[in-house]
Write a protein that holds these residues in place. Sequence first.
Motif, mmCIF file in Angstrom:
data_model
loop_
_atom_site.group_PDB
_atom_site.id
_atom_site.type_symbol
_atom_site.label_atom_id
_atom_site.label_comp_id
_atom_site.label_asym_id
_atom_site.label_seq_id
_atom_site.Cartn_x
_atom_site.Cartn_y
_atom_site.Cartn_z
ATOM 1 N N LEU A 66 82.412 37.824 40.684
ATOM 2 C CA LEU A 66 83.308 36.671 40.785
ATOM 3 C C LEU A 66 83.075 35.707 39.629
ATOM 4 N N VAL A 67 81.825 35.532 39.217
ATOM 5 C CA VAL A 67 81.517 34.687 38.065
ATOM 6 C C VAL A 67 82.289 35.162 36.837
ATOM 7 N N LEU A 68 82.230 36.456 36.563
ATOM 8 C CA LEU A 68 82.909 37.000 35.392
ATOM 9 C C LEU A 68 84.428 36.891 35.530
ATOM 10 N N VAL A 80 78.022 28.806 31.078
ATOM 11 C CA VAL A 80 77.188 28.798 32.272
ATOM 12 C C VAL A 80 77.067 30.185 32.904
ATOM 13 N N VAL A 81 77.823 31.144 32.388
ATOM 14 C CA VAL A 81 77.838 32.480 33.008
ATOM 15 C C VAL A 81 76.459 33.133 33.036
ATOM 16 N N PRO A 82 75.705 33.176 31.923
ATOM 17 C CA PRO A 82 74.373 33.807 31.998
ATOM 18 C C PRO A 82 73.452 33.150 33.016
ATOM 19 N N GLY A 83 73.452 31.824 33.074
ATOM 20 C CA GLY A 83 72.602 31.124 34.026
ATOM 21 C C GLY A 83 72.999 31.378 35.464
ATOM 22 N N LEU A 225 87.445 41.432 37.803
ATOM 23 C CA LEU A 225 88.261 41.068 36.643
ATOM 24 C C LEU A 225 89.741 41.331 36.906
ATOM 25 N N LEU A 226 90.057 42.473 37.497
ATOM 26 C CA LEU A 226 91.449 42.793 37.793
ATOM 27 C C LEU A 226 92.050 41.796 38.781
#
Length: 235
Positions: A66-68, A80-83, A225-226
């Motif tokens: 969901l983050v991606l 902020v994605v990596p964290g 992603l989709l």
Amino acid sequence: MQNYLYEFLGTALLVLLGDAVVANVVLNKTKGQNSGLIVITFGWACAVLIPALIFTASGAVFNPALVLGLAAIGKLEWAVVPGYILAEMLGGFVGAVLVWVMYKNHFDATEDGDSKLGVFCTGPAIRSYGSNFISEVIATFVLVFAILGISQTSVGDVAAVGTFGVGSIILACGVSLGGTTGYAMNPARDLSPRIAHAVLPIPNKRDSDWSYAWIPVVGPICGGLLGAWLAAAIF
């Protein structure tokens, strides 16, 4: 840093409650032994709902897929994605360890290695990597698309009501789409507990099924992603 802490704590609580309901159903000599799939699906819905109601400030994401998806459509900053992902993966590991602590005597009393592994991570009902991958893509697509769909309706204007909607989505995915692979839909709820299973001193455990482990990681990422792209295009 507060958001990273919330994502860590929320994911840890999610995995603790979610994996624990599986432990309660499949391990020997528990109060809920053999209570079945419906108990597991309701337990997992609540496992997602409860931390989502508590840790709203970070967005209550608790899921790298969901983050991606959110980042891909501009609803979360890439910085902020990596964290977020690191916090969620660490939280998933800690939550799984707490399940082992909670149910240690029952792990010791259970001989079946498949049941022990199933507490921590998902596995296919029928092993077919292509079909299993598609199942995870579809389930996570529905999850992310439905979450974003709820967020743009009038229901989504009320945070608590919208969050209960997310719990309903998890329940629906479990009872409708969970029969093939166990509906991981979240790398942090599958890979991190799988690693915990590998390192914890669980007696008579089987291998951690690493040949399958990529499916509940790559499948949810693709589905997320989709789902996010379609939601952005429609809404």
